[in-house]
Scaffold this motif. Structure first.
Motif, PDB file in Angstrom:
ATOM      1  N   GLN A   3     -35.751 -41.041  -8.648  1.00 14.95           N
ATOM      2  CA  GLN A   3     -35.722 -39.955  -7.640  1.00 14.95           C
ATOM      3  C   GLN A   3     -34.857 -38.740  -8.327  1.00 14.95           C
ATOM      4  O   GLN A   3     -34.153 -39.054  -9.163  1.00 14.95           O
ATOM      5  N   LEU A   4     -35.441 -37.540  -8.442  1.00 13.14           N
ATOM      6  CA  LEU A   4     -34.960 -36.285  -9.003  1.00 13.14           C
ATOM      7  C   LEU A   4     -35.155 -35.355  -7.534  1.00 13.14           C
ATOM      8  O   LEU A   4     -36.155 -35.245  -7.254  1.00 13.14           O
ATOM      9  N   VAL A   5     -33.816 -34.950  -7.165  1.00 13.11           N
ATOM     10  CA  VAL A   5     -33.861 -34.102  -5.929  1.00 13.11           C
ATOM     11  C   VAL A   5     -33.077 -32.780  -6.293  1.00 13.11           C
ATOM     12  O   VAL A   5     -31.929 -32.689  -6.641  1.00 13.11           O
ATOM     13  N   GLU A   6     -34.048 -31.821  -6.226  1.00 11.96           N
ATOM     14  CA  GLU A   6     -33.668 -30.496  -6.610  1.00 11.96           C
ATOM     15  C   GLU A   6     -32.959 -29.611  -5.250  1.00 11.96           C
ATOM     16  O   GLU A   6     -33.479 -30.253  -4.125  1.00 11.96           O
ATOM     17  N   SER A   7     -32.035 -28.871  -5.408  1.00 10.23           N
ATOM     18  CA  SER A   7     -31.634 -28.102  -4.375  1.00 10.23           C
ATOM     19  C   SER A   7     -30.806 -26.756  -4.820  1.00 10.23           C
ATOM     20  O   SER A   7     -30.956 -26.283  -6.223  1.00 10.23           O
ATOM     21  N   GLY A   8     -30.648 -25.861  -4.028  1.00  9.47           N
ATOM     22  CA  GLY A   8     -29.854 -24.459  -4.393  1.00  9.47           C
ATOM     23  C   GLY A   8     -30.839 -23.337  -4.413  1.00  9.47           C
ATOM     24  O   GLY A   8     -30.411 -22.252  -4.591  1.00  9.47           O
ATOM     25  N   GLY A   9     -32.243 -23.527  -3.908  1.00  8.92           N
ATOM     26  CA  GLY A   9     -33.272 -22.621  -4.075  1.00  8.92           C
ATOM     27  C   GLY A   9     -32.771 -21.673  -2.861  1.00  8.92           C
ATOM     28  O   GLY A   9     -32.125 -21.972  -2.007  1.00  8.92           O
ATOM     29  N   GLY A  10     -33.621 -20.531  -2.627  1.00  9.00           N
ATOM     30  CA  GLY A  10     -33.407 -19.637  -1.575  1.00  9.00           C
ATOM     31  C   GLY A  10     -33.885 -18.263  -1.922  1.00  9.00           C
ATOM     32  O   GLY A  10     -34.663 -17.970  -2.999  1.00  9.00           O
ATOM     33  N   LEU A  11     -33.668 -17.340  -1.107  1.00  9.20           N
ATOM     34  CA  LEU A  11     -33.927 -15.931  -1.061  1.00  9.20           C
ATOM     35  C   LEU A  11     -32.903 -15.204  -1.649  1.00  9.20           C
ATOM     36  O   LEU A  11     -31.624 -15.300  -1.185  1.00  9.20           O
ATOM     37  N   VAL A  12     -32.930 -14.412  -2.793  1.00  8.19           N
ATOM     38  CA  VAL A  12     -31.851 -13.597  -3.194  1.00  8.19           C
ATOM     39  C   VAL A  12     -32.541 -12.202  -3.683  1.00  8.19           C
ATOM     40  O   VAL A  12     -33.540 -11.981  -4.027  1.00  8.19           O
ATOM     41  N   GLN A  13     -31.599 -11.208  -3.673  1.00 12.40           N
ATOM     42  CA  GLN A  13     -32.060  -9.884  -3.783  1.00 12.40           C
ATOM     43  C   GLN A  13     -31.935  -9.873  -5.440  1.00 12.40           C
ATOM     44  O   GLN A  13     -31.480 -10.478  -6.297  1.00 12.40           O
ATOM     45  N   PRO A  14     -32.629  -9.008  -6.107  1.00 10.01           N
ATOM     46  CA  PRO A  14     -32.570  -8.473  -7.750  1.00 10.01           C
ATOM     47  C   PRO A  14     -31.310  -8.345  -7.791  1.00 10.01           C
ATOM     48  O   PRO A  14     -30.694  -7.651  -7.407  1.00 10.01           O
ATOM     49  N   GLY A  15     -31.050  -8.862  -9.469  1.00 10.22           N
ATOM     50  CA  GLY A  15     -29.641  -8.758  -9.610  1.00 10.22           C
ATOM     51  C   GLY A  15     -28.818  -9.950  -9.312  1.00 10.22           C
ATOM     52  O   GLY A  15     -27.663  -9.851  -9.946  1.00 10.22           O
ATOM     53  N   GLY A  16     -29.210 -10.500  -8.299  1.00 11.18           N
ATOM     54  CA  GLY A  16     -28.461 -11.833  -7.883  1.00 11.18           C
ATOM     55  C   GLY A  16     -28.384 -13.183  -8.411  1.00 11.18           C
ATOM     56  O   GLY A  16     -28.924 -12.963  -9.686  1.00 11.18           O
TER      57      GLY A  16
END
Length: 115
Positions: A3-16
């Motif tokens: 298993q490889l489980v990614e996390s931490g993605g999301g919506l962020v503003q430019p420059g973030g």
């Protein structure tokens, strides 16, 4: 099983910034090269960054060099992608990949850069 489980993605503003994690299990993480890929809608999957098994060498796509940092913690069986100064063109699904004699893929995590 592997298993490889990614996390931490999301919506962020430019420059973030965002930090992606890839938790591995089911194989000997410490002997695998780890890579991050991304795929934007309608585009081919692109190699973003790679790190060797012991972490001694890293490489980056020209489009992210100086903004992204790949790292790993072999004691935690986890790879990371620190993404700074994010741009709208960084919007994509980001995939974790483990490579040695065979390769394994995670399911991906969505990163959206938008104001």
């Amino acid at each position: 099983q592997v298993q490889l489980v990614e996390s931490g993605g999301g919506l962020v503003q430019p420059g973030g910034s965002l930090r992606l994690s890839c938790a591995a299990s089911g194989f000997t993480f410490s002997i695998y090269t780890m890579r991050w890929y991304r795929q934007a809608p309608g585009q081919e999957r692109e190699l973003v960054a790679a790190i060797t098994s012991a972490g001694g060498s890293t490489s980056y796509a020209d489009s992210v060099r100086g903004r992204f940092t790949i790292s790993r913690d072999n004691a935690k069986n986890t790879a990371y992608l620190q993404m700074n100064s994010l741009k709208p063109e960084d919007t994509a699904v980001y995939y974790c990949n483990a490579l040695r004699l065979r390769q394994y893929w995670g399911q991906g995590t969505q990163v959206t850069v938008s104001s």
